[in-house]
Design a protein around this motif. Structure first.
Motif, PDB file in Angstrom:
ATOM      1  N   UNK A   1       7.519  -2.084 -10.857  1.00  0.00           N
ATOM      2  CA  UNK A   1       6.443  -1.094 -10.980  1.00  0.00           C
ATOM      3  C   UNK A   1       5.168  -1.575 -10.291  1.00  0.00           C
ATOM      4  N   UNK A   2       4.353  -0.605  -9.917  1.00  0.00           N
ATOM      5  CA  UNK A   2       3.033  -0.884  -9.387  1.00  0.00           C
ATOM      6  C   UNK A   2       1.974  -0.497 -10.398  1.00  0.00           C
ATOM      7  N   UNK A   3       1.149  -1.439 -10.766  1.00  0.00           N
ATOM      8  CA  UNK A   3       0.043  -1.205 -11.704  1.00  0.00           C
ATOM      9  C   UNK A   3      -1.199  -0.902 -10.874  1.00  0.00           C
ATOM     10  N   UNK A   4      -1.625   0.359 -10.849  1.00  0.00           N
ATOM     11  CA  UNK A   4      -2.771   0.772 -10.037  1.00  0.00           C
ATOM     12  C   UNK A   4      -4.059   0.541 -10.811  1.00  0.00           C
ATOM     13  N   UNK A   5      -4.967  -0.170 -10.182  1.00  0.00           N
ATOM     14  CA  UNK A   5      -6.238  -0.480 -10.837  1.00  0.00           C
ATOM     15  C   UNK A   5      -7.338  -0.564  -9.788  1.00  0.00           C
ATOM     16  N   UNK A   6      -8.551  -0.243 -10.217  1.00  0.00           N
ATOM     17  CA  UNK A   6      -9.724  -0.331  -9.336  1.00  0.00           C
ATOM     18  C   UNK A   6     -10.420  -1.679  -9.463  1.00  0.00           C
ATOM     19  N   UNK A   7      -9.842  -2.594 -10.237  1.00  0.00           N
ATOM     20  CA  UNK A   7     -10.497  -3.881 -10.460  1.00  0.00           C
ATOM     21  C   UNK A   7     -10.545  -4.708  -9.177  1.00  0.00           C
ATOM     22  N   UNK A   8     -11.327  -5.768  -9.242  1.00  0.00           N
ATOM     23  CA  UNK A   8     -11.616  -6.562  -8.051  1.00  0.00           C
ATOM     24  C   UNK A   8     -10.513  -7.579  -7.790  1.00  0.00           C
ATOM     25  N   UNK A   9      -9.736  -7.339  -6.737  1.00  0.00           N
ATOM     26  CA  UNK A   9      -8.796  -8.328  -6.213  1.00  0.00           C
ATOM     27  C   UNK A   9      -8.950  -8.276  -4.701  1.00  0.00           C
ATOM     28  N   UNK A  10      -9.438  -9.351  -4.116  1.00  0.00           N
ATOM     29  CA  UNK A  10      -9.699  -9.360  -2.676  1.00  0.00           C
ATOM     30  C   UNK A  10      -9.013 -10.552  -2.020  1.00  0.00           C
ATOM     31  N   UNK A  11      -8.424 -10.292  -0.875  1.00  0.00           N
ATOM     32  CA  UNK A  11      -7.868 -11.341  -0.032  1.00  0.00           C
ATOM     33  C   UNK A  11      -9.021 -12.151   0.557  1.00  0.00           C
ATOM     34  N   UNK A  12      -9.042 -13.441   0.265  1.00  0.00           N
ATOM     35  CA  UNK A  12     -10.073 -14.328   0.808  1.00  0.00           C
ATOM     36  C   UNK A  12      -9.483 -15.252   1.861  1.00  0.00           C
ATOM     37  N   UNK A  13      -8.444 -14.783   2.541  1.00  0.00           N
ATOM     38  CA  UNK A  13      -7.682 -15.638   3.424  1.00  0.00           C
ATOM     39  C   UNK A  13      -8.137 -15.705   4.860  1.00  0.00           C
ATOM     40  N   UNK A  14      -9.241 -15.051   5.217  1.00  0.00           N
ATOM     41  CA  UNK A  14      -9.829 -15.192   6.550  1.00  0.00           C
ATOM     42  C   UNK A  14     -11.305 -15.532   6.377  1.00  0.00           C
TER      43      UNK A  14
ATOM     44  N   UNK B   1     -13.913 -14.085   7.543  1.00  0.00           N
ATOM     45  CA  UNK B   1     -14.705 -12.883   7.304  1.00  0.00           C
ATOM     46  C   UNK B   1     -14.535 -12.390   5.868  1.00  0.00           C
ATOM     47  N   UNK B   2     -13.315 -12.395   5.377  1.00  0.00           N
ATOM     48  CA  UNK B   2     -13.057 -11.915   4.019  1.00  0.00           C
ATOM     49  C   UNK B   2     -13.573 -12.906   2.984  1.00  0.00           C
TER      50      UNK B   2
END
Length: 438
Positions: free
Chosen positions: A213-226, A228-229
């Motif tokens: 399943x996919x749990x859809x949420x507006x919470x903060x999860x960000x890729x910090x792998x570059x 710029x990010x």
């Protein structure tokens, strides 16, 4: 509770920052290693038993964190050979002796997150899920692996970022790199071998009918792998956005009308290729995305009741909207629409949708649904639209409003109401709201 952090990658995208002398989870954000931020967030959610999968320069991580005592957690390590990395899922074969319960969290070491795991766990258990992926829209869907969900939230397919998407539109639903797994997932990797979590393990589970399943949420999860990010995460952290987006706290939203506000008004829009974004929409939605507000489209679509469109047609139009926004680095946190219309007598109308509902604006059913789904406090929230119907909706819901002079520009005169602000463009209206918030 237990959590596993996949921290064995080389982090080639961050080599200009790591200089190849530290592993990527040790890059600093606001003076603290990313890995420390992750473990502190996990501990705050009750995950005190943490298993770190390390590989390239793993000794740097072990020397810094040791047994985890100074962070208030217990850390144990699984070591991959630096010259023989196992990918994102190969080390699952090593996990069973470490696991003490049926469910554990699994996170990628380049994800910065602030999440209410209790909500996610409740969803995982309610669905009887073997694997639950935290999914959300993001600002770079064009180079992200997308997840296809059915109406119940079950994953039906993965759309790899390597696919050529120029010939089709898509929903901006991205795998964020935060998961809840049943320990049975380890059965899919009986011996250590190089394999990818999504492409190999989760796809195999889908092929065999396992509940994913996919749990859809507006919470903060960000890729910090570059680089710029990484810088973007640090900027967000300094102004408190990750914590404010956590669903443990009430949210604020800017509700956006669709036709005449987000896209050019053409009357009754019935085909995806009729949808053209209004001027300044990309920069306006990007500004909302960078703020503490959610961006939610809320629109009346009587074309369904009139028999001019099916529900799938409207969904196709919204996939087009998400695709155009995504190409411009913007996204909507959610979209909701009312397909009803109370007046009967139109040729070809669909009687199933000819009802006097509670969701058609200026009634507040759609707003109320979004407020419950996303824990939104309506008092500090806003509605932006091009009609007096939108402004009346805001007043009925206890929100404030902005009238934009695009689309119908308030000339519908359906309601004798006045917005707090009138703006020439969506960007002007969003800037006005954000200045007031500051």
């Amino acid at each position: 509770m237990q959590a596993v952090i996949q921290a064995g990658g080389r982090g080639t995208r961050l080599s200009s920052v790591t200089k190849n002398v530290i592993p990527k989870p040790m890059v600093e954000i606001a003076g603290k290693p990313l890995l420390a931020w992750q473990m502190e967030e996990l501990r705050a959610n009750g995950f005190t038993d943490i298993i770190l999968i390390v590989g390239y320069l793993g000794h740097v991580i072990q020397d810094d964190f040791g047994d985890g005592g100074r962070l208030g957690v217990r850390i144990r390590y699984i070591e991959e050979r630096a010259d023989e990395p196992l990918g994102t899922a190969g080390a699952l074969a090593y996990l069973p002796p470490f696991l003490t319960g049926d469910t554990f969290a699994f996170v990628y070491a380049d994800a910065f997150f602030s999440v209410d795991f209790e909500r996610m766990m409740a969803f995982h258990r309610e669905k009887g899920s073997a694997a639950t992926l935290f999914v959300h829209p993001n600002s770079h869907s064009f180079d992200s692996d997308l997840v296809v969900l059915d109406e119940a939230g079950r994953v039906t397919a993965f759309d790899s970022k390597t696919n050529d998407r120029s010939s089709y539109d898509y929903e901006n639903i991205v795998n964020a790199g935060v998961f809840l797994f049943s320990r049975s997932i380890c059965d899919n990797v009986p011996i250590p071998r190089k394999c990818a979590l999504e492409k190999d393990v989760l796809q195999s589970m889908l092929d065999h009918g396992a509940p994913v399943y996919g749990y859809r949420s507006t919470e903060y999860v960000k890729d910090a792998g570059t680089p710029e990010r990484l810088a973007a995460v640090e900027r967000d952290l300094t102004i408190g956005i990750p914590q404010k987006r956590n669903l443990k706290h009430p949210q604020k939203a800017i509700f956006l009308d669709r036709d005449g506000t987000l896209n050019r008004y053409v009357g009754l829009l019935t085909q995806p290729d009729e949808l053209v974004l209004e001027d300044t929409v990309l920069e306006a939605v990007r500004a909302i995305n960078a703020s503490e507000y959610l961006a939610i489209c809320c629109t009346n679509q009587p074309v369904v009741a009139r028999g001019l469109c099916t529900i799938e047609d409207v969904n196709a139009i919204h996939r087009r909207l998400q695709t155009l926004l995504g190409r411009g680095g913007a996204y909507l946190d959610d979209i909701i629409y009312c397909p009803h219309h109370p007046d009967k007598g139109y040729p070809g109308e669909n009687p199933a949708y000819k009802i006097d509902c509670n969701c058609r604006k200026p009634k507040t059913g759609m707003i109320d649904t979004m407020a419950e789904r996303h824990h939104i406090d309506l008092a500090p929230s806003w509605m932006i639209g091009d009609t007096t119907r939108d402004i009346q909706t805001a007043k009925n819901a206890g929100m404030r409003s902005v009238l934009v002079r695009t689309g119908e520009a308030g000339n519908d005169r359906a309601f004798a109401v006045k917005a707090e602000c009138e703006a020439e463009t969506l960007m002007e209206g969003v800037q006005w709201i954000l200045r007031r918030n500051e």
